[in-house]
Design an enzyme around this catalytic site. Structure first.
Site, PDB file in Angstrom:
ATOM      1  N   PHE A   6       0.840  -1.193   0.000  1.00 34.30           N
ATOM      2  CA  PHE A   6       0.000   0.000   0.000  1.00 34.30           C
ATOM      3  C   PHE A   6       0.884   1.256   0.000  1.00 34.30           C
ATOM      4  O   PHE A   6       1.939   1.276   0.637  1.00 34.30           O
ATOM      5  CB  PHE A   6      -0.925  -0.004   1.221  1.00 34.30           C
ATOM      6  N   ASP A  32       1.531  -5.481   8.029  1.00 32.28           N
ATOM      7  CA  ASP A  32       0.380  -4.602   7.854  1.00 32.28           C
ATOM      8  C   ASP A  32      -0.866  -5.489   7.785  1.00 32.28           C
ATOM      9  O   ASP A  32      -1.002  -6.314   6.879  1.00 32.28           O
ATOM     10  CB  ASP A  32       0.549  -3.793   6.567  1.00 32.28           C
ATOM     11  N   TYR A  55     -11.216   0.918  10.508  1.00 36.85           N
ATOM     12  CA  TYR A  55     -12.424   1.420   9.861  1.00 36.85           C
ATOM     13  C   TYR A  55     -12.900   0.521   8.725  1.00 36.85           C
ATOM     14  O   TYR A  55     -13.900   0.823   8.080  1.00 36.85           O
ATOM     15  CB  TYR A  55     -12.228   2.850   9.333  1.00 36.85           C
ATOM     16  N   LYS A  56     -12.216  -0.590   8.488  1.00 41.54           N
ATOM     17  CA  LYS A  56     -12.651  -1.533   7.451  1.00 41.54           C
ATOM     18  C   LYS A  56     -13.552  -2.586   8.088  1.00 41.54           C
ATOM     19  O   LYS A  56     -14.705  -2.315   8.414  1.00 41.54           O
ATOM     20  CB  LYS A  56     -11.437  -2.142   6.755  1.00 41.54           C
ATOM     21  N   ARG A  66     -12.933  -3.641  -7.294  1.00 47.03           N
ATOM     22  CA  ARG A  66     -12.694  -4.435  -6.090  1.00 47.03           C
ATOM     23  C   ARG A  66     -13.993  -4.618  -5.317  1.00 47.03           C
ATOM     24  O   ARG A  66     -14.703  -3.655  -5.035  1.00 47.03           O
ATOM     25  CB  ARG A  66     -11.638  -3.727  -5.229  1.00 47.03           C
TER      26      ARG A  66
END
Length: 414
Positions: A135, A212, A237-238, A386
């Protein structure tokens, strides 16, 4: 409606009818309550839905906690909240014993603190290993640390439709490797890395490893203690539904805590927070890895999803995740193959995390069109749509309707 479409819709409804986690879906706001026009929300790996319990929790906090207790709240609960939530997260999501997980700061800041501390803990070693498809935050943070500390970045060339393998790591680590930083689940493809094997390889070279967990925490089982992981960081927050910008978590293996010096020395990480002394003396244990005042409001919502995961267990969450992604791939290959779609995620479920990426040259345009129709996936270069399928809040019928909408948008292209 074609017979194939009818078959997929019937299959989705049958899967929902036998889904052992189906009841959890009703605990999320905006689902079957008339408050939302969303047809299919397929971006839970970017931002999870709010839980209804969190709406109540936040409202009560404003009135009773902040409004009623005022400054007393710090002594009564808030000062320890980064660690009480951290321990709950560790026990139910991360496979971590108490005293090794904290919540606070953004993912970027947490990654910086842990990576910089790890690099400094290996003096005389000059390289940080990372991959080209990690990322952007991870790559940018490590680039800055390398320039600060005079280190070299050693790059692994990663396939954007797959991920980093143990063999690739073994080929680049060595006596100059200070730190290896990789993602458990690749943000683009959903590739699920072999954490235990890669961690063993890095340790054999004398390096530390930072994982990560942003795209795995709350979707894929994690067992940090058993895997021998040194350090980990991830967002909330996912799949943990902490809300926009909710603070990240960090994990530091117990045996490393009192030997690592985190670089952002703040008053909350001091051994006596209220001594206000002239010199910084780090607290013992995990407290030394926090810096400033904890973002209490941002920590509220994630507690309800952690509690749900504790109730059903990560094995059940993973089983639902695998079933959802398998179903999405099956429907996509049937409905979308006439348009030349390709799967940009691993086909084998044991190598795939909680999202699926579908490639087509028009996917950026398709994603924009879908958002206008209240069907919400997201887009990632190159040409990837996605589908982020959250096991606790996403249904099979919702997944079907989202993929069918992709077909309709592709069919309408000029």
């Amino acid at each position: 409606m074609t017979s194939t479409t009818t078959d997929h819709l019937a299959a989705a409804r049958a899967l929902d009818a036998t889904d052992p986690l189906a009841a959890f879906r009703t605990r999320f706001a905006g689902i079957d309550d008339g408050s939302s026009d969303i047809v299919a929300y397929l971006d839970g790996n970017s931002l999870g839905r709010p839980t209804r319990a969190s709406l109540d929790r936040i409202g009560r906090f404003l009135v009773e906690g902040w409004g009623g207790r005022l400054i007393r709240g710090w002594d009564e609960e808030w000062m320890e909240l980064p660690f009480t939530i951290g321990d709950a997260l560790g026990a139910n999501v991360l496979g971590a014993a108490p005293g090794q997980t904290f919540v606070g700061d953004s993912t970027t800041v947490t990654l910086y603190k842990l990576a910089r501390a790890a690099a400094d803990a290996r003096p005389g070693r000059s390289e940080i290993v990372l991959d080209t498809d990690n990322f952007p935050t991870d790559r940018y943070v490590l680039d800055g640390i390398a320039r600060e500390r005079g280190l070299t970045l050693r790059w692994i060339e990663a396939d954007t439709s797959a991920g980093v393998t143990p063999e690739q790591v073994e080929a680049v680590v060595g006596p100059q490797t200070a730190l290896v930083v990789l993602s458990h689940v690749a943000y683009r493809s959903g590739y699920l890395a072999d954490v235990p094997a890669i961690t063993r390889i890095a340790h054999a070279s004398g390096a530390l490893v930072l994982w990560d967990l942003c795209h795995s925490a709350g979707s894929v089982p994690v067992d940090l203690d058993a895997w021998g992981v040194d350090l980990a960081a991830g967002c909330t927050y996912k799949y943990l539904n902490g809300g926009p910008g909710s603070p990240a978590f960090g994990y530091v293996r117990a045996g490393l805590q009192n030997t690592l010096a985190q670089p952002i020395q703040g008053w909350m990480g001091a051994d006596d927070v209220f001594a206000m002394g002239p010199e910084y003396r780090p607290a013992a244990g995990i407290r030394r890895f926090i810096s400033g005042t904890p973002p209490i409001v941002g920590m509220l919502a994630m507690q309800d999803t952690i509690a749900m995961i504790a109730e059903c267990g990560m094995p059940a969450v993973r089983a639902k995740s695998v079933a959802l992604t398998e179903f999405a791939i099956t429907v996509a290959e049937d409905l979308l193959s006439p348009f030349g779609l390709t799967l940009a995620s691993p086909r084998e479920s044991e190598r795939r995390g909680g999202h699926v990426t579908l490639n087509h040259p028009a996917m950026r345009q398709v994603t924009a069109a879908l958002w206008q129709r209240d069907v919400i996936p997201d887009y990632r270069d190159p040409n990837g749509l996605r589908l982020g399928l959250s096991p606790l809040s996403t249904s099979f019928e919702e997944t079907y309707r989202g993929v069918a909408a992709v077909r309709d948008a592709l069919d309408e292209l000029p």
